[in-house]
Design a protein around this motif. Structure first.
Motif, PDB file in Angstrom:
ATOM      1  N   THR A  34       0.816  -1.212   0.000  1.00 34.24           N
ATOM      2  CA  THR A  34       0.000   0.000   0.000  1.00 34.24           C
ATOM      3  C   THR A  34       0.852   1.266   0.000  1.00 34.24           C
ATOM      4  OG1 THR A  34      -1.805  -1.117   1.166  1.00 34.24           O
ATOM      5  CG2 THR A  34      -1.769   1.285   1.262  1.00 34.24           C
ATOM      6  N   HIS A  35       1.902   1.294   0.831  1.00 35.60           N
ATOM      7  CA  HIS A  35       2.739   2.491   0.901  1.00 35.60           C
ATOM      8  C   HIS A  35       3.372   2.806  -0.446  1.00 35.60           C
ATOM      9  CE1 HIS A  35       5.575   5.489   2.313  1.00 35.60           C
ATOM     10  NE2 HIS A  35       6.563   4.779   1.793  1.00 35.60           N
ATOM     11  N   LEU A  36       3.953   1.802  -1.089  1.00 35.01           N
ATOM     12  CA  LEU A  36       4.605   2.052  -2.373  1.00 35.01           C
ATOM     13  C   LEU A  36       3.573   2.424  -3.436  1.00 35.01           C
ATOM     14  CD1 LEU A  36       7.347   2.137  -3.775  1.00 35.01           C
ATOM     15  CD2 LEU A  36       7.002  -0.241  -4.458  1.00 35.01           C
ATOM     16  N   ALA A  37       2.394   1.828  -3.368  1.00 33.60           N
ATOM     17  CA  ALA A  37       1.334   2.193  -4.298  1.00 33.60           C
ATOM     18  C   ALA A  37       0.998   3.675  -4.167  1.00 33.60           C
ATOM     19  CB  ALA A  37       0.092   1.343  -4.045  1.00 33.60           C
ATOM     20  N   MET A  38       0.914   4.153  -2.924  1.00 33.78           N
ATOM     21  CA  MET A  38       0.611   5.562  -2.690  1.00 33.78           C
ATOM     22  C   MET A  38       1.738   6.464  -3.188  1.00 33.78           C
ATOM     23  SD  MET A  38      -1.072   5.152   1.120  1.00 33.78           S
ATOM     24  CE  MET A  38      -1.347   6.902   1.391  1.00 33.78           C
ATOM     25  N   VAL A  39       2.977   6.033  -2.985  1.00 31.74           N
ATOM     26  CA  VAL A  39       4.125   6.821  -3.444  1.00 31.74           C
ATOM     27  C   VAL A  39       4.142   6.879  -4.973  1.00 31.74           C
ATOM     28  CG1 VAL A  39       6.647   6.918  -3.540  1.00 31.74           C
ATOM     29  CG2 VAL A  39       5.502   6.362  -1.386  1.00 31.74           C
ATOM     30  N   PHE A  40       3.850   5.751  -5.611  1.00 34.74           N
ATOM     31  CA  PHE A  40       3.812   5.739  -7.080  1.00 34.74           C
ATOM     32  C   PHE A  40       2.737   6.695  -7.589  1.00 34.74           C
ATOM     33  CE2 PHE A  40       2.235   4.200 -11.156  1.00 34.74           C
ATOM     34  CZ  PHE A  40       3.412   4.179 -11.893  1.00 34.74           C
ATOM     35  N   LEU A  41       1.578   6.671  -6.965  1.00 31.16           N
ATOM     36  CA  LEU A  41       0.515   7.587  -7.386  1.00 31.16           C
ATOM     37  C   LEU A  41       0.912   9.038  -7.162  1.00 31.16           C
ATOM     38  CD1 LEU A  41      -2.639   5.642  -6.166  1.00 31.16           C
ATOM     39  CD2 LEU A  41      -1.787   5.870  -8.504  1.00 31.16           C
ATOM     40  N   ASP A  42       1.673   9.306  -6.105  1.00 32.59           N
ATOM     41  CA  ASP A  42       2.204  10.651  -5.894  1.00 32.59           C
ATOM     42  C   ASP A  42       3.133  11.035  -7.050  1.00 32.59           C
ATOM     43  OD1 ASP A  42       0.870  10.973  -3.485  1.00 32.59           O
ATOM     44  OD2 ASP A  42       2.599  10.401  -2.252  1.00 32.59           O
ATOM     45  N   ALA A  43       3.925  10.072  -7.496  1.00 30.60           N
ATOM     46  CA  ALA A  43       4.896  10.344  -8.556  1.00 30.60           C
ATOM     47  C   ALA A  43       4.217  10.666  -9.883  1.00 30.60           C
ATOM     48  CB  ALA A  43       5.831   9.144  -8.725  1.00 30.60           C
ATOM     49  N   VAL A  44       3.049  10.076 -10.130  1.00 26.64           N
ATOM     50  CA  VAL A  44       2.382  10.268 -11.421  1.00 26.64           C
ATOM     51  C   VAL A  44       1.146  11.170 -11.304  1.00 26.64           C
ATOM     52  CG1 VAL A  44       3.229   8.041 -12.252  1.00 26.64           C
ATOM     53  CG2 VAL A  44       0.965   8.175 -11.198  1.00 26.64           C
ATOM     54  N   LYS A  45       1.053  11.950 -10.218  1.00 25.28           N
ATOM     55  CA  LYS A  45      -0.165  12.736  -9.979  1.00 25.28           C
ATOM     56  C   LYS A  45      -0.431  13.771 -11.068  1.00 25.28           C
ATOM     57  CE  LYS A  45       2.220  15.873  -6.756  1.00 25.28           C
ATOM     58  NZ  LYS A  45       2.266  16.323  -5.338  1.00 25.28           N
ATOM     59  N   ALA A  46       0.591  14.172 -11.789  1.00 24.86           N
ATOM     60  CA  ALA A  46       0.388  15.125 -12.886  1.00 24.86           C
ATOM     61  C   ALA A  46      -0.352  14.486 -14.058  1.00 24.86           C
ATOM     62  CB  ALA A  46       1.731  15.671 -13.360  1.00 24.86           C
ATOM     63  N   PHE A  47      -0.469  13.163 -14.022  1.00 28.57           N
ATOM     64  CA  PHE A  47      -1.101  12.431 -15.123  1.00 28.57           C
ATOM     65  C   PHE A  47      -2.387  11.732 -14.666  1.00 28.57           C
ATOM     66  CE2 PHE A  47       3.495  12.478 -15.609  1.00 28.57           C
ATOM     67  CZ  PHE A  47       3.654  12.992 -16.893  1.00 28.57           C
ATOM     68  N   ASP A  48      -3.098  12.329 -13.708  1.00 27.38           N
ATOM     69  CA  ASP A  48      -4.245  11.626 -13.132  1.00 27.38           C
ATOM     70  C   ASP A  48      -5.395  11.441 -14.115  1.00 27.38           C
ATOM     71  OD1 ASP A  48      -5.146  14.237 -13.249  1.00 27.38           O
ATOM     72  OD2 ASP A  48      -5.519  14.439 -11.103  1.00 27.38           O
ATOM     73  N   HIS A  49      -5.295  12.081 -15.294  1.00 28.08           N
ATOM     74  CA  HIS A  49      -6.300  11.889 -16.342  1.00 28.08           C
ATOM     75  C   HIS A  49      -5.913  10.759 -17.302  1.00 28.08           C
ATOM     76  CE1 HIS A  49      -3.135  14.440 -17.863  1.00 28.08           C
ATOM     77  NE2 HIS A  49      -3.548  14.251 -19.088  1.00 28.08           N
TER      78      HIS A  49
END
Length: 244
Positions: free
Chosen positions: A118-133
């Motif tokens: 879960t932690h790494l999943a959240m970090v990965f989503l933080d890394a790609v947050k500019a592409f949330d579309h």
């Protein structure tokens, strides 16, 4: 008739992209972490566009030595910087080639780790947050799916037509002799079960629910071209077409 998306990991140094692309509807292009550089990205994008294949970024652990297939002990800041750097480089080349980003698919050990961590999943989503579309290709019933849905991030569920599964839906380790499914006839049966029944048969003999919007044949599977050729000839006989 059912329509499916068939994807493959490419631009990883195998050199078979021109042979595989006619049979694919989307692809995941290595962007410098586990494999690839600006030259290979550009060449792969050009081939994909020639065959109207949707373009995806394929970031992974920055570990070319192990092809991104081992979990790295890397700080959060360095990890985020690496993922963002890979995506920035890919987008630079994509713009130069006149392509459009369709999706993001994590690679190898990173893909497997964010499925259960879960932690790494959240970090990965933080890394790609500019592409949330932009959709992320993720496995069904995974931590990354759960966290992406919490944030309202677009995802596409993925399953593997050329890989065996454990009863917990994890992929059988590549260190095991039965990790890959290489006989085209067996790949077809594996895929048909997933498409028509939404189930997989694990190596333990259990039937497990699975859902998928896209199905992967790895570009570095030794018989990848043979498998894809066979699927294209046989899938229509089972009321399945590849959506280009």
């Amino acid at each position: 008739m059912k329509w499916i998306d068939l994807n493959s990991d490419v631009g990883e140094g195998i050199g078979n992209e021109a042979q595989l692309m006619p049979f694919l509807s989307s692809c995941n292009i290595a962007c410098g972490g586990h494999a690839g550089d600006e030259r290979t990205m550009g060449a792969t994008i050009r081939i994909a566009r020639q065959f109207n294949v949707k373009l995806g970024a394929h970031p992974g652990y920055p570990d070319k030595k192990n092809f991104g297939r081992k979990v790295m002990d890397i700080s959060t800041n360095d990890f985020i910087a690496s993922i963002q750097g890979q995506l920035a480089l890919f987008l630079k080349v994509l713009k130069e080639e006149g392509g459009e980003l369709h999706h993001i698919k994590p690679h190898g050990a990173l893909y497997n780790e964010i499925a259960r961590n879960t932690h790494l999943a959240m970090v990965f989503l933080d890394a790609v947050k500019a592409f949330d579309h932009i959709p992320i290709y993720v496995p069904f019933c995974s931590k990354i799916e759960e966290e992406a849905e919490k944030r309202g991030i677009s995802i596409k569920l993925e399953a593997f037509a050329d890989r065996n599964y454990n009863a917990d839906r994890s992929l059988v380790s590549r260190s095991e002799g039965n990790a890959l499914i290489q006989a085209p006839e067996e790949v077809l049966q594996h895929l048909l079960k997933m498409v028509h029944e939404k189930k997989i048969r694990s190596i333990q003999g259990l039937e497990i629910e699975i859902k998928a919007d896209t199905f992967c044949i790895h570009g570095d599977t030794p018989r990848a071209l043979e498998i894809l050729t066979y699927l294209h000839s046989e899938l229509p006989n089972h009321n399945i077409q590849i959506r280009k």
